[in-house]
Design a protein around this motif. Structure first.
Motif, PDB file in Angstrom:
ATOM      1  N   GLN A  57     -31.586  27.229  28.442  1.00  0.00           N
ATOM      2  CA  GLN A  57     -32.504  26.658  27.467  1.00  0.00           C
ATOM      3  C   GLN A  57     -33.942  26.707  27.977  1.00  0.00           C
ATOM      4  O   GLN A  57     -34.870  27.083  27.245  1.00  0.00           O
ATOM      5  N   ALA A  58     -34.138  26.337  29.241  1.00  0.00           N
ATOM      6  CA  ALA A  58     -35.482  26.360  29.825  1.00  0.00           C
ATOM      7  C   ALA A  58     -36.029  27.783  29.872  1.00  0.00           C
ATOM      8  O   ALA A  58     -37.204  28.024  29.561  1.00  0.00           O
ATOM      9  N   MET A  59     -35.197  28.748  30.214  1.00  0.00           N
ATOM     10  CA  MET A  59     -35.639  30.133  30.290  1.00  0.00           C
ATOM     11  C   MET A  59     -35.941  30.701  28.903  1.00  0.00           C
ATOM     12  O   MET A  59     -36.881  31.483  28.735  1.00  0.00           O
ATOM     13  N   SER A  60     -35.156  30.315  27.909  1.00  0.00           N
ATOM     14  CA  SER A  60     -35.377  30.846  26.564  1.00  0.00           C
ATOM     15  C   SER A  60     -36.721  30.402  26.005  1.00  0.00           C
ATOM     16  O   SER A  60     -37.415  31.176  25.340  1.00  0.00           O
ATOM     17  N   VAL A  61     -37.108  29.174  26.292  1.00  0.00           N
ATOM     18  CA  VAL A  61     -38.416  28.685  25.836  1.00  0.00           C
ATOM     19  C   VAL A  61     -39.532  29.479  26.499  1.00  0.00           C
ATOM     20  O   VAL A  61     -40.493  29.910  25.861  1.00  0.00           O
ATOM     21  N   MET A  63     -39.339  32.510  27.901  1.00  0.00           N
ATOM     22  CA  MET A  63     -39.306  33.946  27.645  1.00  0.00           C
ATOM     23  C   MET A  63     -39.472  34.297  26.168  1.00  0.00           C
ATOM     24  O   MET A  63     -39.636  35.461  25.820  1.00  0.00           O
ATOM     25  N   GLY A  64     -39.393  33.285  25.301  1.00  0.00           N
ATOM     26  CA  GLY A  64     -39.626  33.524  23.889  1.00  0.00           C
ATOM     27  C   GLY A  64     -38.484  34.174  23.143  1.00  0.00           C
ATOM     28  O   GLY A  64     -38.679  34.702  22.043  1.00  0.00           O
ATOM     29  N   GLN A  65     -37.281  34.163  23.723  1.00  0.00           N
ATOM     30  CA  GLN A  65     -36.099  34.704  23.067  1.00  0.00           C
ATOM     31  C   GLN A  65     -34.912  33.788  23.333  1.00  0.00           C
ATOM     32  O   GLN A  65     -34.815  33.187  24.417  1.00  0.00           O
ATOM     33  N   PRO A  66     -33.998  33.661  22.385  1.00  0.00           N
ATOM     34  CA  PRO A  66     -32.805  32.833  22.617  1.00  0.00           C
ATOM     35  C   PRO A  66     -31.953  33.399  23.756  1.00  0.00           C
ATOM     36  O   PRO A  66     -31.841  34.616  23.911  1.00  0.00           O
ATOM     37  N   ILE A  67     -31.383  32.510  24.535  1.00  0.00           N
ATOM     38  CA  ILE A  67     -30.380  32.900  25.521  1.00  0.00           C
ATOM     39  C   ILE A  67     -29.065  32.315  25.031  1.00  0.00           C
ATOM     40  O   ILE A  67     -28.879  31.102  25.000  1.00  0.00           O
ATOM     41  N   ALA A 274     -38.284  35.340  38.546  1.00  0.00           N
ATOM     42  CA  ALA A 274     -39.444  34.460  38.376  1.00  0.00           C
ATOM     43  C   ALA A 274     -39.167  33.392  37.317  1.00  0.00           C
ATOM     44  O   ALA A 274     -39.565  32.231  37.473  1.00  0.00           O
ATOM     45  N   GLU A 275     -38.462  33.766  36.259  1.00  0.00           N
ATOM     46  CA  GLU A 275     -38.158  32.812  35.197  1.00  0.00           C
ATOM     47  C   GLU A 275     -37.179  31.740  35.672  1.00  0.00           C
ATOM     48  O   GLU A 275     -37.286  30.569  35.286  1.00  0.00           O
ATOM     49  N   VAL A 276     -36.218  32.136  36.519  1.00  0.00           N
ATOM     50  CA  VAL A 276     -35.288  31.145  37.082  1.00  0.00           C
ATOM     51  C   VAL A 276     -36.042  30.137  37.944  1.00  0.00           C
ATOM     52  O   VAL A 276     -35.839  28.922  37.834  1.00  0.00           O
ATOM     53  N   GLN A 277     -36.939  30.639  38.802  1.00  0.00           N
ATOM     54  CA  GLN A 277     -37.697  29.741  39.671  1.00  0.00           C
ATOM     55  C   GLN A 277     -38.546  28.782  38.834  1.00  0.00           C
ATOM     56  O   GLN A 277     -38.666  27.585  39.149  1.00  0.00           O
ATOM     57  N   GLY A 281     -38.099  24.567  38.523  1.00  0.00           N
ATOM     58  CA  GLY A 281     -39.215  23.689  38.883  1.00  0.00           C
ATOM     59  C   GLY A 281     -39.534  22.656  37.824  1.00  0.00           C
ATOM     60  O   GLY A 281     -40.361  21.764  38.048  1.00  0.00           O
ATOM     61  N   GLN A 282     -38.895  22.755  36.668  1.00  0.00           N
ATOM     62  CA  GLN A 282     -39.173  21.823  35.586  1.00  0.00           C
ATOM     63  C   GLN A 282     -38.473  20.483  35.833  1.00  0.00           C
ATOM     64  O   GLN A 282     -37.278  20.452  36.141  1.00  0.00           O
ATOM     65  N   PRO A 283     -39.190  19.374  35.690  1.00  0.00           N
ATOM     66  CA  PRO A 283     -38.591  18.050  35.926  1.00  0.00           C
ATOM     67  C   PRO A 283     -37.346  17.793  35.083  1.00  0.00           C
ATOM     68  O   PRO A 283     -36.393  17.186  35.553  1.00  0.00           O
ATOM     69  N   GLU A 284     -37.339  18.293  33.818  1.00  0.00           N
ATOM     70  CA  GLU A 284     -36.193  18.057  32.945  1.00  0.00           C
ATOM     71  C   GLU A 284     -34.946  18.754  33.476  1.00  0.00           C
ATOM     72  O   GLU A 284     -33.835  18.212  33.415  1.00  0.00           O
ATOM     73  N   VAL A 285     -35.128  19.981  33.994  1.00  0.00           N
ATOM     74  CA  VAL A 285     -33.990  20.723  34.532  1.00  0.00           C
ATOM     75  C   VAL A 285     -33.481  20.041  35.797  1.00  0.00           C
ATOM     76  O   VAL A 285     -32.265  19.868  35.990  1.00  0.00           O
ATOM     77  N   LYS A 286     -34.386  19.637  36.668  1.00  0.00           N
ATOM     78  CA  LYS A 286     -33.980  18.930  37.888  1.00  0.00           C
ATOM     79  C   LYS A 286     -33.231  17.649  37.544  1.00  0.00           C
ATOM     80  O   LYS A 286     -32.207  17.330  38.151  1.00  0.00           O
TER      81      LYS A 286
END
Length: 327
Positions: A57-61, A63-67, A274-277, A281-286
């Motif tokens: 979800q974090a990566m899709s936001v 990268m601009g495409q659904p995962i 880079a997108e995974v890193q 790093g996002q507080p919500e993901v942590k």
């Protein structure tokens, strides 16, 4: 000679006409320009699925495409892994893999794949410690008491696991060898049934990842004897680690990482890394990872490859010594 110039001019004009066509100078679409499929080799709702959806979800936001998560359980995740290996190496089919990626190369003979050759190991994502939990009625509350009971009754204490060769199974076998005890393994098809029978009293112990144990510990239906992690887990802060219980250096966690088919262009895998890193790093993901008993583990692709290699070697040694067979 007179015809040469007109012919050359006509050729030049034809070339200019082609170059002037719309899109002649257009570059290939920027990656990604359509949804990305993220394969999970386990059923929906499990630990790997939750981690995949959180990070995806974090990566899709970003990268601009659904995962889109595609659950593809079966054959100890080999079905999912092979589907990714055979997919087009274009960055649109990825997998969130767990320890089975390393273990299956030791468990199945001949090896069903070579992760380091057949896949691009993009990035480790996180890890969730394995815990040894028990039915509240059992007479031991610590690892030391469990070891004493097991030594008094060799092979007389059973433990349930999500299946032969599953990370929790392998973790307890490694622990038993280190402690010099013998435990009777009872394999199940998934952590849910193993926990159900432990709660019901059919088996006294269960080895599962902390995420699966959490709700049952909260309800009082299970008690945790130890976390098989280097440090105490945030969701069981009062539970000692296996190292604190007398076995320093021992660690067993369910690790997760992002992989892609071999041959995926480096520009794409670099972007995905880079997108995974960024996501980790996002507080919500942590917070989400911590909330389910895990931790984020950002790092380089080389570090992830080294982890897979070391886990493979550790499992190969264990399988050779114990004769563990997959379900």
């Amino acid at each position: 000679m007179r015809l040469a110039f007109p012919l050359a001019r006509r050729s030049a004009l034809a070339l200019l006409t082609v170059l002037a066509l719309p899109g002649a100078w257009a570059q290939a679409p920027a990656y990604p320009d359509r949804p990305i499929k993220l394969v999970v080799g386990y059923p929906a709702g499990g630990a790997v699925d939750i981690v995949a959806r959180t990070v995806g979800q974090a990566m899709s936001v970003s990268m601009g495409q659904p995962i889109v998560i595609e659950n593809k359980p079966g054959a100890g995740t080999n079905i999912a892994v092979k589907s990714v290996i055979s997919a087009a190496p274009d960055g649109y089919t990825l997998m969130l893999a767990a320890n089975a990626l390393a273990a299956n190369m030791a468990l199945y003979q001949p090896a069903p794949f070579d992760a380091e050759k057949d896949l691009v190991l993009i990035s480790q994502v996180g890890r969730v410690p394995v815990v040894i939990a028990a039915n509240p009625s059992v007479p031991y509350n610590t690892v030391a008491q469990l070891i004493a009971a097991a030594k008094a009754k060799p092979d007389g204490i059973a433990f349930a696991s999500p299946g032969n060769g599953a990370t929790p199974h392998m973790a307890v076998e490694l622990f038993a060898k280190a402690a010099g005890i013998e435990l009777q393994h009872v394999p199940y098809r998934g952590g849910g049934p193993a926990i159900t029978d432990t709660i019901g009293g059919q088996v006294p112990l269960v080895a599962v990842n902390a995420l699966e144990a959490l709700p049952h510990v909260k309800s009082g239906k299970l008690k945790v004897l130890a976390a098989l992690s280097a440090d105490r887990t945030s969701i069981f802060p009062d539970v000692p680690t296996i190292a604190e219980s007398g076995y320093p250096g021992f660690e067993a966690s369910v690790c997760y990482g992002l992989v892609a088919p071999a041959g995926t262009p480096k520009a794409i895998t670099d972007r995905l890394h880079a997108e995974v890193q960024k996501a980790l790093g996002q507080p919500e993901v942590k917070a989400r990872m911590t909330g389910v008993g895990g931790e984020v583990t950002p790092g380089s692709s080389a570090q992830f490859a080294a982890l897979v290699r070391s886990e493979r070697q550790r499992y190969e040694k264990l399988v050779k010594e114990t004769g563990i067979k997959p379900d």
